[in-house]
Design a protein around this motif. Sequence first.
Motif, PDB file in Angstrom:
ATOM      1  N   ASP A  28       0.518  -1.077   0.395  1.00  0.00           N
ATOM      2  CA  ASP A  28      -0.332  -0.222   0.192  1.00  0.00           C
ATOM      3  C   ASP A  28       0.417   1.034  -0.298  1.00  0.00           C
ATOM      4  N   LYS A  70       2.666   4.498  -1.274  1.00  0.00           N
ATOM      5  CA  LYS A  70       2.331   5.963  -2.133  1.00  0.00           C
ATOM      6  C   LYS A  70       2.343   5.569  -3.681  1.00  0.00           C
ATOM      7  N   TRP A 118      -0.976  -4.179  -3.101  1.00  0.00           N
ATOM      8  CA  TRP A 118      -2.154  -3.128  -2.533  1.00  0.00           C
ATOM      9  C   TRP A 118      -3.384  -3.859  -2.280  1.00  0.00           C
ATOM     10  N   ASP A 130      -6.983  -0.742  -9.277  1.00  0.00           N
ATOM     11  CA  ASP A 130      -7.671   0.707  -9.364  1.00  0.00           C
ATOM     12  C   ASP A 130      -6.229   1.533  -9.736  1.00  0.00           C
ATOM     13  N   GLU A 131      -6.214   2.773  -9.887  1.00  0.00           N
ATOM     14  CA  GLU A 131      -5.468   3.559 -10.613  1.00  0.00           C
ATOM     15  C   GLU A 131      -4.867   4.327 -10.343  1.00  0.00           C
ATOM     16  N   SER A 132      -5.480   4.510  -8.766  1.00  0.00           N
ATOM     17  CA  SER A 132      -4.322   5.402  -7.787  1.00  0.00           C
ATOM     18  C   SER A 132      -2.844   4.591  -7.214  1.00  0.00           C
ATOM     19  N   ASN A 133      -3.215   3.212  -7.484  1.00  0.00           N
ATOM     20  CA  ASN A 133      -2.388   2.711  -6.624  1.00  0.00           C
ATOM     21  C   ASN A 133      -0.765   3.117  -7.255  1.00  0.00           C
ATOM     22  N   SER A 193      -0.363  -0.451 -10.264  1.00  0.00           N
ATOM     23  CA  SER A 193      -1.017   0.107 -12.085  1.00  0.00           C
ATOM     24  C   SER A 193      -0.320   0.350 -13.466  1.00  0.00           C
ATOM     25  N   PRO A 201      -3.213   4.631 -15.022  1.00  0.00           N
ATOM     26  CA  PRO A 201      -3.059   6.174 -15.289  1.00  0.00           C
ATOM     27  C   PRO A 201      -3.688   6.321 -16.718  1.00  0.00           C
TER      28      PRO A 201
END
Length: 399
Positions: free
Chosen positions: A113, A115, A136, A141-144, A168, A249
Amino acid sequence: MRSYYSLLYLAALLWLSSCSPAPQEAAPGEIATDLYQTLQEQLITAEPGSVVEIPAGTFEFDRPLSLDGIPNVTIRGAGIDATVLSFRYQKTGAEGLRVTADSVTLEGFTILDTKGDAIKLQDCNGITIRNVKTSWRGGADESNGGYGLYPVSSRDVLIENCEASYASDAGIYVGQCTNVVVRNCYAHENVAGIEIENCTHAEVYSNRSEQNTGGILIFDLPELPAGNGRDCKVHDNDIIENNHANFAPEGNIVGIVPPGTGIILLAAKKVEVYNNRIIGHKTIGTAVASYYITENPWEDKNYDPYSYDIRIHGNTYERKRAMPDLSKDFGKMVNYLFPGKPQDILYDGIVDDTRSGSNPMNLCIDQPGSDLRFANVDAANDFEEVQQDVSAYTCAPKG
């Protein structure tokens, strides 16, 4: 007599110290500040040959660990599932662990997890990553973070017995490196399971890459400090049902990869793909393409956008009975040309006009069986003369 009792007393002290309790696990949401400070101080003050031990337990950190410049250091946990470092409350930095040092060994722990990238190693000569896991926990998730394991601009890289999921971009990514081995790893539910980018002399074998968007990618891209990678062997891997939705992303190059892709060779040179099990893909088993297929411009005058000297032989292809993916342009193209028929080997057919001969890019395919679905889609001419006869590219692999 005094010396006898003194020895007994010393032995007792040593026994007690060896039995002292391990650091307690952090409560949910509690940052393991003391352990972080201890570990980071050891990494700062380490000497060549040092081993920095991370105890068993699950620990929450809110900032990255880093090792800078000190060679021949080992960072060792108590085991891949025994030592877990969580960065879900990360406030500063991006990586979980960042290394800029030669002859480093990372082994026996999990990082979750982060950032940004889970573990990044840059400008290192001599890297061993063994029995390490990255993930993660929130799933795709594209924010991974983009990468799980991320050696870049380095030499002599070994990644073995590792696991990476939910990145991602790529679970295991090696970029702009020389002398690379990735073996016995498990990459799953990433956009790209394993990606070798702009590398020279790489070998990827005995891995399992499954349930990613794309199983294994061999890319060579422009506008990077080290370009025109070459000489990669991809063999004896299980590349299984990589049909996951693409959650990269916007703008990321792996965003072009259609779900249902086993292997992509993009602007790849001198690559051999053999003895792999490429099973259950709904779009493409193996794609061979030039960078032109992306329709992205570049300014790098030294960049070579073509794929050539490619050998594909002895692989097992079993297609998934499904409609090729329609969420990406590449998948739409496959379904437009071959409605409802996933392809085993697809070649964009874009050639360098300075080369001559009937097979100018030296694409050699030696695949057993009569059921192989092969196509040269003639992308340079808007798919005017699609050819499905593989015989023009049949040649025995060199010994």
